[in-house]
Every structure is written in structure tokens, then in C-alpha cells.
Design a protein around this motif. Structure first.
Motif, PDB file in Angstrom:
ATOM      1  N   SER A   1       9.986  26.102  22.444  1.00 55.20           N
ATOM      2  CA  SER A   1      10.140  27.554  22.655  1.00 55.20           C
ATOM      3  C   SER A   1      11.124  27.863  23.783  1.00 55.20           C
ATOM      4  O   SER A   1      11.172  28.979  24.285  1.00 55.20           O
ATOM      5  CB  SER A   1       8.783  28.193  22.961  1.00 55.20           C
ATOM      6  OG  SER A   1       7.952  28.128  21.838  1.00 55.20           O
ATOM      7  N   ARG A   2      11.925  26.883  24.166  1.00 57.80           N
ATOM      8  CA  ARG A   2      12.869  27.067  25.267  1.00 57.80           C
ATOM      9  C   ARG A   2      13.876  28.183  24.972  1.00 57.80           C
ATOM     10  O   ARG A   2      14.086  29.066  25.784  1.00 57.80           O
ATOM     11  CB  ARG A   2      13.610  25.757  25.552  1.00 57.80           C
ATOM     12  CG  ARG A   2      14.484  25.816  26.797  1.00 57.80           C
ATOM     13  CD  ARG A   2      15.067  24.429  27.058  1.00 57.80           C
ATOM     14  NE  ARG A   2      15.806  24.393  28.288  1.00 57.80           N
ATOM     15  CZ  ARG A   2      15.297  24.090  29.475  1.00 57.80           C
ATOM     16  NH1 ARG A   2      14.005  23.807  29.585  1.00 57.80           N
ATOM     17  NH2 ARG A   2      16.045  24.065  30.544  1.00 57.80           N
ATOM     18  N   SER A   3      14.491  28.163  23.807  1.00 58.10           N
ATOM     19  CA  SER A   3      15.507  29.180  23.523  1.00 58.10           C
ATOM     20  C   SER A   3      14.894  30.476  22.989  1.00 58.10           C
ATOM     21  O   SER A   3      15.359  31.558  23.325  1.00 58.10           O
ATOM     22  CB  SER A   3      16.567  28.654  22.556  1.00 58.10           C
ATOM     23  OG  SER A   3      15.963  28.175  21.387  1.00 58.10           O
ATOM     24  N   SER A   4      13.830  30.388  22.194  1.00 57.28           N
ATOM     25  CA  SER A   4      13.262  31.612  21.609  1.00 57.28           C
ATOM     26  C   SER A   4      12.420  32.419  22.595  1.00 57.28           C
ATOM     27  O   SER A   4      12.407  33.640  22.537  1.00 57.28           O
ATOM     28  CB  SER A   4      12.417  31.269  20.377  1.00 57.28           C
ATOM     29  OG  SER A   4      11.308  30.484  20.736  1.00 57.28           O
ATOM     30  N   ARG A   5      11.743  31.735  23.511  1.00 60.64           N
ATOM     31  CA  ARG A   5      10.860  32.437  24.452  1.00 60.64           C
ATOM     32  C   ARG A   5      11.219  32.175  25.911  1.00 60.64           C
ATOM     33  O   ARG A   5      10.525  32.638  26.807  1.00 60.64           O
ATOM     34  CB  ARG A   5       9.417  32.033  24.219  1.00 60.64           C
ATOM     35  CG  ARG A   5       8.895  32.476  22.875  1.00 60.64           C
ATOM     36  CD  ARG A   5       7.423  32.232  22.781  1.00 60.64           C
ATOM     37  NE  ARG A   5       6.930  32.757  21.515  1.00 60.64           N
ATOM     38  CZ  ARG A   5       5.867  32.291  20.913  1.00 60.64           C
ATOM     39  NH1 ARG A   5       5.192  31.312  21.427  1.00 60.64           N
ATOM     40  NH2 ARG A   5       5.480  32.826  19.784  1.00 60.64           N
ATOM     41  N   GLY A   6      12.236  31.384  26.141  1.00 57.25           N
ATOM     42  CA  GLY A   6      12.648  31.089  27.516  1.00 57.25           C
ATOM     43  C   GLY A   6      11.693  30.186  28.268  1.00 57.25           C
ATOM     44  O   GLY A   6      11.678  30.180  29.503  1.00 57.25           O
ATOM     45  N   CYS A   7      10.907  29.383  27.557  1.00 56.35           N
ATOM     46  CA  CYS A   7       9.964  28.478  28.210  1.00 56.35           C
ATOM     47  C   CYS A   7      10.724  27.341  28.888  1.00 56.35           C
ATOM     48  O   CYS A   7      11.570  26.691  28.272  1.00 56.35           O
ATOM     49  CB  CYS A   7       8.969  27.919  27.198  1.00 56.35           C
ATOM     50  SG  CYS A   7       7.698  26.897  27.961  1.00 56.35           S
ATOM     51  N   ARG A   8      10.429  27.085  30.134  1.00 51.70           N
ATOM     52  CA  ARG A   8      11.163  26.085  30.911  1.00 51.70           C
ATOM     53  C   ARG A   8      10.387  24.772  31.084  1.00 51.70           C
ATOM     54  O   ARG A   8      10.797  23.913  31.854  1.00 51.70           O
ATOM     55  CB  ARG A   8      11.516  26.640  32.293  1.00 51.70           C
ATOM     56  CG  ARG A   8      12.263  27.971  32.265  1.00 51.70           C
ATOM     57  CD  ARG A   8      13.547  27.929  31.512  1.00 51.70           C
ATOM     58  NE  ARG A   8      14.533  27.168  32.238  1.00 51.70           N
ATOM     59  CZ  ARG A   8      15.754  26.900  31.800  1.00 51.70           C
ATOM     60  NH1 ARG A   8      16.124  27.335  30.617  1.00 51.70           N
ATOM     61  NH2 ARG A   8      16.593  26.205  32.516  1.00 51.70           N
TER      62      ARG A   8
ATOM     63  N   ASN B   1       5.104  29.456  29.210  1.00 54.70           N
ATOM     64  CA  ASN B   1       4.919  30.897  29.367  1.00 54.70           C
ATOM     65  C   ASN B   1       4.385  31.519  28.067  1.00 54.70           C
ATOM     66  O   ASN B   1       4.575  32.695  27.807  1.00 54.70           O
ATOM     67  CB  ASN B   1       6.230  31.577  29.785  1.00 54.70           C
ATOM     68  CG  ASN B   1       7.328  31.422  28.766  1.00 54.70           C
ATOM     69  OD1 ASN B   1       7.157  30.756  27.743  1.00 54.70           O
ATOM     70  ND2 ASN B   1       8.461  32.035  29.022  1.00 54.70           N
TER      71      ASN B   1
END
Length: 71
Positions: A23-30, A51
């Protein structure tokens, strides 16, 4: 899958592999994982926190895992 979250391989280093939350690109999860390259079951470090809730999956009768969409 680790702790009910899914990850994508980002890069292979000399002794480790680095994985990013799917979900890094779709939700900005780091959140990311660093694993031992020789034994990927061993987690070296977990960076950051998710997140979002973990994705939900079901297993089909043919044994294929399918992600349930939320929406």
C-alpha cells in the motif's frame, strides 16, 4: 505476507532484501521490512508503522488466494 500485511520486493542488497508495504503508493504507507537474503524467514528490521488495516484474503476452492476489495 507478514503479520497479515503484504509486501513487495524493492531491492536485493548484498546480505539483505528490502520489502515495501504493497500500500506504499496507493495509501502512502511507509512500512518496510529488511530480511536476511539467505533465510528470508528471518526479519532483520521493521521500519515504520502501517497507516491502514491489513488486507483481507480468501482462499478459492482451487487453492488460490484472492484479495477482497474494500469499497
Amino acid at each position: 505476507m507478514f503479520q497479515n500485511y503484504t509486501f513487495n520486493l524493492n531491492r536485493k542488497q548484498t546480505r539483505n532484501t528490502l520489502w515495501y508495504c504493497t500500500s506504499r503508493s496507493s495509501r502512502g504507507c511507509r512500512c518496510s521490512l529488511k530480511c536476511d537474503k539467505e533465510n528470508p524467514v528471518i526479519i532483520e528490521t521493521i521500519e515504520g508503522e502501517h497507516n491502514h488495516d491489513p488486507p483481507q484474503y480468501i482462499k478459492s476452492g482451487e487453492g488460490v488466494w484472492c484479495k477482497l476489495s474494500r469499497g
